[in-house]
Design a protein around this motif. Structure first.
Motif, mmCIF file in Angstrom:
data_model
loop_
_atom_site.group_PDB
_atom_site.id
_atom_site.type_symbol
_atom_site.label_atom_id
_atom_site.label_comp_id
_atom_site.label_asym_id
_atom_site.label_seq_id
_atom_site.Cartn_x
_atom_site.Cartn_y
_atom_site.Cartn_z
ATOM 1 N N UNK A 180 40.269 35.708 45.405
ATOM 2 C CA UNK A 180 40.655 37.019 44.771
ATOM 3 C C UNK A 180 40.306 37.093 43.125
ATOM 4 N N UNK A 181 40.200 36.073 42.691
ATOM 5 C CA UNK A 181 39.894 36.013 41.040
ATOM 6 C C UNK A 181 38.541 36.887 40.924
ATOM 7 N N UNK A 182 37.766 36.872 42.172
ATOM 8 C CA UNK A 182 36.398 37.572 41.786
ATOM 9 C C UNK A 182 36.836 39.294 41.505
ATOM 10 N N UNK A 183 37.895 39.689 41.970
ATOM 11 C CA UNK A 183 38.321 40.796 41.731
ATOM 12 C C UNK A 183 38.710 41.251 40.191
ATOM 13 N N UNK A 184 38.970 40.175 39.502
ATOM 14 C CA UNK A 184 39.630 40.407 38.017
ATOM 15 C C UNK A 184 38.424 40.849 37.208
ATOM 16 N N UNK A 185 38.722 41.855 36.206
ATOM 17 C CA UNK A 185 37.980 41.983 35.128
ATOM 18 C C UNK A 185 38.265 40.935 33.971
#
Length: 280
Positions: free
Chosen positions: A187-192
């Motif tokens: 889910x780190x891929x979601x972070x700006x």
């Protein structure tokens, strides 16, 4: 690497491996693999003759309104990584294979499954227990490898394995972090870029608590306040929980003794992240 889509074929392959006396290590995943997942594969490969993995984004562990549809799916790249790490068999079913029409049975671990992430995400840990039990049943591995980052999941699975007499060893593996301390997560891929910077406060809060324990502070109430003080310095986050609990029961403890779990969950923007450590 053999890629298998059907339960019947997977059971047949794994049954043959066991008949030959081959030790199987199993790493279940939801894909979108990162170095944390690969560390589980590497640990399994070091301890077992054959490594089996699965990729299945399990709809049962997502509540309505959560990110099931958006969850990152990178199957081709995942396959390349698993093959390069020496995985022999990959089980990659679709949802209709795992949950055929009319399937109604689920596995719930009362109490433990209602704490920490189970409290925040009702039904989530029932979904985890159900799919993992199905995977254990059809793979029948000797050892199964999970990351310590999902501490509530580990507690539920330990209890399930004990209660249902699964003939396997559950192996907990250390959290893998980026150089700045952020625990790796699909889910780190979601972070700006900004959100990723804000997310570092989770690790900072845990580090402050860990340092305080090393300096002699053991009272949970004091340690939790130290953690909260750090979390409150950040903007753009909403804390879900900060807790000091028994690692097996997930019940709160008054003092942070060796083996106790210190865990945090927070929303960074719309992304929910978790992190923890075990008191040394």
């Amino acid at each position: 690497m053999q890629i298998v889509k059907s339960i019947a074929e997977m059971q047949s392959i794994c049954r043959n491996l066991r008949t030959q006396g081959i030790t199987m290590g199993f790493v279940p995943t939801m894909g979108a693999l990162h170095k944390g997942h690969l560390s589980l594969i590497q640990r399994a490969r070091s301890e077992c003759k054959t490594v089996v993995a699965s990729i299945f984004v399990n709809p049962l562990q997502f509540a309505p309104g959560e990110d099931f549809a958006q969850y990152p799916r990178t199957f081709e790249e995942d396959c390349r990584q698993l093959e390069s790490e020496g995985v022999a068999v990959l089980f990659a079913p679709d949802a209709t294979e795992m949950y055929p029409n009319g399937a109604v049975t689920t596995i719930t671990v009362p109490g433990i499954g209602d704490r920490l992430d189970g409290a925040s995400r009702p039904g989530h840990l029932t979904g985890v227990a159900t799919v993992v039990a199905k995977l254990f049943h059809l793979v029948a591995p000797h050892r199964a490898y999970f990351g310590q980052k999902d501490a509530a999941q580990l507690a539920v699975l330990r209890q399930m394995i004990q209660d249902l007499n699964f003939d396997l060893e559950l192996v907990s593996c250390a959290i893998v972090r980026d150089a700045d301390g952020l625990a790796l997560s699909s889910r780190n891929k979601y972070l700006s870029v900004l959100e990723r910077e804000q997310a570092l406060v989770l690790h900072r809060a845990l580090t402050k608590i860990e340092q305080s324990i090393a300096e002699g502070e053991r009272h949970s109430s004091t340690l939790l306040q130290i953690g909260r003080n750090t979390l409150e310095t950040a903007t753009g986050i909403r804390v879900d929980y900060l807790a000091i609990v028994d690692a097996r029961s997930l019940l709160p403890v008054a003092t942070a003794e060796r083996g106790v779990l210190v865990a945090v969950a927070a929303f960074i923007g719309r992304t929910r992240l978790i992190d923890n450590f075990l008191v040394a």
